[in-house]
Design a protein around this motif. Structure first.
Motif, PDB file in Angstrom:
ATOM      1  N   HIS A 103       0.816  -1.216   0.000  1.00  0.00           N
ATOM      2  CA  HIS A 103       0.000   0.000   0.000  1.00  0.00           C
ATOM      3  C   HIS A 103       0.847   1.262   0.000  1.00  0.00           C
ATOM      4  O   HIS A 103       0.543   2.232  -0.673  1.00  0.00           O
ATOM      5  CB  HIS A 103      -0.912   0.019   1.229  1.00  0.00           C
ATOM      6  N   TYR A 104       1.912   1.236   0.799  1.00  0.00           N
ATOM      7  CA  TYR A 104       2.718   2.452   0.931  1.00  0.00           C
ATOM      8  C   TYR A 104       3.664   2.650  -0.247  1.00  0.00           C
ATOM      9  O   TYR A 104       4.112   3.756  -0.511  1.00  0.00           O
ATOM     10  CB  TYR A 104       3.467   2.458   2.271  1.00  0.00           C
ATOM     11  N   GLY A 105       3.967   1.588  -0.964  1.00  0.00           N
ATOM     12  CA  GLY A 105       4.747   1.751  -2.182  1.00  0.00           C
ATOM     13  C   GLY A 105       3.905   2.314  -3.311  1.00  0.00           C
ATOM     14  O   GLY A 105       4.388   3.057  -4.164  1.00  0.00           O
ATOM     15  N   SER A 106       2.619   1.993  -3.297  1.00  0.00           N
ATOM     16  CA  SER A 106       1.722   2.514  -4.326  1.00  0.00           C
ATOM     17  C   SER A 106       1.267   3.934  -3.941  1.00  0.00           C
ATOM     18  O   SER A 106       1.837   4.547  -3.024  1.00  0.00           O
ATOM     19  CB  SER A 106       0.534   1.561  -4.485  1.00  0.00           C
ATOM     20  N   VAL A 107       0.294   4.467  -4.637  1.00  0.00           N
ATOM     21  CA  VAL A 107      -0.054   5.877  -4.453  1.00  0.00           C
ATOM     22  C   VAL A 107      -1.573   6.079  -4.279  1.00  0.00           C
ATOM     23  O   VAL A 107      -2.374   5.206  -4.593  1.00  0.00           O
ATOM     24  CB  VAL A 107       0.387   6.695  -5.673  1.00  0.00           C
ATOM     25  N   SER A 108      -1.922   7.272  -3.792  1.00  0.00           N
ATOM     26  CA  SER A 108      -3.329   7.628  -3.624  1.00  0.00           C
ATOM     27  C   SER A 108      -3.682   8.741  -4.607  1.00  0.00           C
ATOM     28  O   SER A 108      -3.090   9.827  -4.577  1.00  0.00           O
ATOM     29  CB  SER A 108      -3.562   8.097  -2.192  1.00  0.00           C
ATOM     30  N   THR A 265       4.865  13.892  -2.474  1.00  0.00           N
ATOM     31  CA  THR A 265       3.514  13.581  -2.012  1.00  0.00           C
ATOM     32  C   THR A 265       3.096  12.191  -2.481  1.00  0.00           C
ATOM     33  O   THR A 265       2.481  11.425  -1.724  1.00  0.00           O
ATOM     34  CB  THR A 265       2.543  14.647  -2.552  1.00  0.00           C
ATOM     35  N   LEU A 266       3.413  11.866  -3.733  1.00  0.00           N
ATOM     36  CA  LEU A 266       3.082  10.531  -4.244  1.00  0.00           C
ATOM     37  C   LEU A 266       3.817   9.451  -3.458  1.00  0.00           C
ATOM     38  O   LEU A 266       3.220   8.429  -3.071  1.00  0.00           O
ATOM     39  CB  LEU A 266       3.465  10.417  -5.729  1.00  0.00           C
ATOM     40  N   ALA A 267       5.096   9.677  -3.198  1.00  0.00           N
ATOM     41  CA  ALA A 267       5.870   8.697  -2.434  1.00  0.00           C
ATOM     42  C   ALA A 267       5.268   8.526  -1.041  1.00  0.00           C
ATOM     43  O   ALA A 267       5.174   7.413  -0.515  1.00  0.00           O
ATOM     44  CB  ALA A 267       7.330   9.149  -2.339  1.00  0.00           C
ATOM     45  N   ALA A 268       4.822   9.611  -0.465  1.00  0.00           N
ATOM     46  CA  ALA A 268       4.283   9.582   0.896  1.00  0.00           C
ATOM     47  C   ALA A 268       2.896   8.958   0.953  1.00  0.00           C
ATOM     48  O   ALA A 268       2.486   8.433   1.989  1.00  0.00           O
ATOM     49  CB  ALA A 268       4.220  11.012   1.438  1.00  0.00           C
ATOM     50  N   SER A 269       2.185   9.021  -0.143  1.00  0.00           N
ATOM     51  CA  SER A 269       0.791   8.576  -0.117  1.00  0.00           C
ATOM     52  C   SER A 269       0.687   7.064  -0.150  1.00  0.00           C
ATOM     53  O   SER A 269       1.602   6.379  -0.583  1.00  0.00           O
ATOM     54  CB  SER A 269       0.042   9.177  -1.304  1.00  0.00           C
ATOM     55  N   ALA A 270      -0.435   6.556   0.334  1.00  0.00           N
ATOM     56  CA  ALA A 270      -0.663   5.110   0.353  1.00  0.00           C
ATOM     57  C   ALA A 270      -1.966   4.805  -0.358  1.00  0.00           C
ATOM     58  O   ALA A 270      -2.958   5.500  -0.167  1.00  0.00           O
ATOM     59  CB  ALA A 270      -0.705   4.606   1.790  1.00  0.00           C
TER      60      ALA A 270
HETATM   61 NA    NA Z   1       3.560   5.807  -1.795  1.00  0.00          NA
END
Ligand code: NA
Ligand SMILES: Nc1ncnc2c1ncn2[C@@H]1O[C@H](COP(=O)(O)O)[C@@H](O)[C@H]1O
Ligand SMILES: Nc1ncnc2c1ncn2[C@@H]1O[C@H](COP(=O)(O)O)[C@@H](O)[C@H]1O
Ligand SMILES: Nc1ncnc2c1ncn2[C@@H]1O[C@H](COP(=O)(O)O)[C@@H](O)[C@H]1O
Ligand code: NA
Ligand code: NA
Lengths: 319, 102, 102, 102, 319, 319
Positions: A103-108, A265-270
């Motif tokens: 989840h945390y490797g992917s993005v929201s 922000t993308l890296a931080a998003s889950a």
């Molecule tokens: Na991410």
């Protein structure tokens, strides 16, 4: 930093706060499920189009390639430290740690949209091609997460080809990339006649969607039975670390400050749409209540309110 | 009601797992089924209710009417997965018309 | 469970045919029923799933709880139509409360 | 089908009354249940169909699988309210897997 | 003809192509059913209003009467050659041939809308009253289809008065004609305050709706078990023939080129909402999988992409 | 009075008439339930925002306080004469009379919206703070209704704390007050970017929503089994009386004519969303078919068509 926090008083964020408040107070306010789904499809089509049109205007560039490579690399490697933290500090078993790390490797997508809004209204609009980077970053982490689940455990269930197909042709990836392509093809002139819906309507629709996200996040947080204090803390710490990594990488490859901020922000998003569905299928033993509570009920609200200004600040500091 | 040799089997499961269950059912010789939506519920995992955002733990009902032997085959195939997949299984004796179909 | 003399009858059918079935049920003395939505399914006619555009082959479940004699009357009336209308019929023995109503 | 000692209980009731019924079920020791949507129906109170505006008389189905003793406890608690609340109660003998859960 | 094909690159058609591609690739992209229904109601209200306002401005005319008569006649008589072709070349039994011919005698609202879009952007806007003609053409073919089913076969099931009521008060007929009347009453001034929704929003909403139509058409085509190659070929041939007949009739009664083109498009189009529901009720023995596959999965995509430019070309040639 | 009736030919009301006509004629036209729910949430968010922004511009005032007190008092005391009339002329038992009187003490959001539309287009725009008064008037009548049900009857079922919570945190109250607050905070500048959705789109969406209200009202009226002629007459008489009381009170506390008119409209209107749900829970013995038929199928259409012009006339006469 007060200027950075000004977006917190934008209607978009205030509607999120209203939803979250109503959810915590156990109000019966609820956005019908299909409406919410419809709003999210609209948002994806709109940002896809917008990105495509911006690229049609600006043309292709080396930056674009660098951003794509950076995004792909982040999505592949971010699950590793996340997995390690979840095992070590979060005390999760291998399967659950692997599922959460995907989840945390992917993005929201919605975090991305909120980030673009904030950055644009702060005079730091990110490049249009970042929509394509967003689409690229959705799926690799799923594969990495599954590999983590299997490492040292031959029995973990596997989904094989079906999963790969499902992941690559995931609805949000298809809609984002498809609209991006349409934007590229029709360009600014072709967009004029549909702009009232996809451009003028955008922020208003985003308000309604975030109202719903606030409700859902609050209900998830209230209803979660497996979210420990440690895991909740990690769900705030991990995006900060991932965001910082994303910003360093983005700055290193020479992107502009707005684009670096959104890459952070993308890296931080889950992810809380595509990845949960894939994990439910591929790792049914993992607890969906847990990964949804972390990504949707803790990380998402954090990013949308404090996270985005923080990443912007970091990017500005480095840039 | 004499037992006519048919069962209505209802399996409550998470929406993303439906294709998997359909495959399993096909291997048990079952090709007819219907899926019903739900609005919410509660169990050991706590309360839940439909929310758009993450369909990952939205439940649906897999509903199939089958002969006794297919019911047994399905049960054998599904039983080991029940706990991992968090499914609820209910079978009821059922009268059907046009029995050859099931 | 002693057979209390009631049946829960479930009939899966295409949405446009519901008014027709309701008429038939009324002639069998049945005035109480409930309709449930479905999400999709598969059968001899292949896979289907809800789509807006053409509600013509969207299935719904007609659900009624009735006494044995009404169940028999409904069965007699519905049986000849089952194939042409592509309906699935399931009857289960059921316990009710306030039995006079059904 | 030997009676395995489990019942599937279905209660049709107005949506606003669900929290009330959930409370009653909890007092009868029942913590697992699922809620299903409906599209419409007819009864002594006439025809109805879903309409947005007033969810007040929209019906939903409360669906729970329980052991015999819990079924009896729920029946005792619900029976006095059936008429005032306008509920429809149906119980069916059901086979379950993982029986300890119910 | 390249100018005629330019509309194929409009966002509206591209969204249709995106949906069809996603559907063929078995992506899980899906528009929630109620949203799609809502979008279609919106489109009908919007075109009804637009037509009514245009007639309020232009006034009634002899042309209008001629177009109405032509439309009614087409809807009554087109099922006959269609029935004959389906029996003879399609090898369908009487009941199925009758059911399918009712579809081709009736019309498709979305094909009409797409046609109006294309013609307007090509400088050939059809007359506003064609919305009323559209509403008139929806139902007569149903009656003709039933008569064809019964001819020589007394046993074919009948629905009688119930069906007539259901057909005349069919939701789309009521909404189209009702909105047309409202447009007539309020006129251009009354429309101003609702124009942002019903006018500016129109093309954007159409994009989203056609995205869904693409998905649905592709799934229908993939899932169909009874569509033979012969029937698929007829589902392309019959609209061309019907379109040509419509164009000849329209030109004969003296309509302008844009209006003739849209009359041809209406003649060529096949219903996939009102008629299937009526046929399911009146001829339950007919196979819904077949008539939906032909009208929705073959004829509709053909018309929306190649058909409309072709009919326009024919009308221009004749006109 | 012909000027007063002009709004009857506005598209908004005409769509209501179209819906009602279709409903009476048993057309199968239907707005999907979730779409209708979505539209109503949109309308509440939009009027909340609009009210908040108007107050942000105009500032707080004594008038506002007076209007709030007047609204609260009306919501508390109007159920009493209504209860008496229902018992005496309507021949209802205590429980049903109490349930219905709670509906007439509370308010209808859509009637309010329609009233504001009519008044604004007649040059008598009510004050923005009336949205807050609307939210205040939703719930007190519920409590009064329950007290009426219990008076002299200890057995009437009670819902206690649960009901109070449910009533105060009712979705529409929360959304109205929340959006009002957001409007207050962001002010006119913050509103600009979301105005295309919440302002320009408003009347068009209202048309679609009233189309549905017409359908629902007609179906309710047709399907009702317990609505006697006496009760139907009361469902027209009571709003006139309540409207007159509201107008007298509003004029007495010194509000302007537009604001008095809308206060009268609120007093005359009857709830059909929040109160029915609360009554189903608190007084399950009461007949929902009855109170919904009265408030939704008789009073609402009366108010929306003849009532609002009548109250405006009264207010103008007194003012
Ligand atoms: Na991410
Ligand atoms: N005894 C039961 N009867 C009906 N539904 C149940 C029952 N137990 C669990 N469920 C449903 O299955 C879901 C998951 O259950 P659990 O795995 O116990 O959390 C719940 O949210 C309910 O929707
Ligand atoms: N054995 C079955 N159990 C449950 N549903 C069935 C069964 N057979 C058919 N159906 C449902 O009925 C529909 C039509 O079936 P068919 O006529 O066989 O294509 C299918 O799409 C399913 O939704
Ligand atoms: N015998 C029955 N079988 C199934 N559903 C019923 C039956 N009787 C009543 N209902 C449902 O319960 C609702 C209320 O019934 P009533 O209280 O009789 O008006 C109806 O609208 C139906 O949805
Ligand atoms: Na045609
Ligand atoms: Na009132």
């Amino acid at each position: 930093m007060s200027g950075m926090l000004a977006p917190l008083l934008s209607p978009v964020i205030l509607f999120f706060v209203l939803g979250a408040t109503a959810g915590f107070a156990r109000s019966d306010l609820a956005i019908p499920e299909q409406i919410a789904k419809g709003l999210s499809l609209y948002l994806m089509a709109a940002i896809g189009l917008k990105g495509g049109i911006e690229v049609a205007e600006a043309g292709f560039s080396v930056d674009m390639l660098m951003a794509a490579i950076a995004g792909l690399a982040l999505s592949c490697f971010l699950p590793l430290p996340v997995f390690w933290m979840l095992r070590r500090f979060g005390r999760l078993d291998r399967i659950n740690a692997a599922a959460v790390s995907a989840h945390y490797g992917s993005v929201s997508v919605v975090t991305f949209v909120a980030g673009v809004e904030v950055l644009s209204s702060s005079g730091l609009p990110p490049q249009g091609y970042m929509v394509a980077v967003l689409a690229l970053m959705e799926t690799p982490a799923i594969v990495v997460g599954l590999m983590l689940a299997r490492s040292g455990n031959r029995e973990a269930s596997t989904a094989g080809a079906g999963l790969l197909h499902e992941t690559l042709l995931n609805g949000s990836v298809v809609l984002l990339s498809g609209s991006f392509l349409i934007g590229l093809i029709v360009g600014p002139e072709g967009f004029v006649s549909i702009a009232p819906v996809f451009e003028s309507g955008f922020r208003g629709v985003l308000c309604l969607f975030l109202l719903d996200m606030g409700l859902v996040a609050a209900r998830r947080l209230r209803g979660s039975r497996t979210l420990t204090a440690r895991l909740a803390a990690l769900a705030i710490l991990m995006p900060i670390i991932n965001g910082a990594i994303g910003i360093i990488v983005g700055t290193a490859v020479g992107l502009d400050v707005g684009t670096v901020s959104i890459l952070g922000t993308l890296a931080a998003s889950a992810s809380y749409i595509a990845v949960p569905a894939a994990m439910r299928l591929a790792l049914p033993e993992a607890d969906p209540g847990l990964y949804l509570a972390m990504s949707l009920a803790v990380t998402f609200p954090f990013n949308i309110t404090l996270g985005i200004p923080l990443y912007t600040l970091m990017a500005t500091g480095l840039g | 009601m004499t037992d006519t040799g048919y069962r209505k089997i209802e399996i409550l499961l998470d929406a993303p797992l439906v294709p998997r269950l359909v495959d399993i059912a096909r291997q048990a010789g079952i090709t007819g089924y219907t899926i019903f939506p739900t609005l919410g519920g509660a169990g050991q995992g706590g309360l839940w209710s439909e929310d758009l955002v993450a369909g990952a733990d939205t439940k649906v009902l897999f509903w199939t009417v089958v002969s006794l032997d297919k019911a047994a085959a399905l049960q054998d195939a599904v039983e080991p997965l029940l706990t991992a997949y968090g499914m609820v299984w209910v079978a009821t004796a059922a009268d059907v018309l046009r029995p050859g179909r099931f």
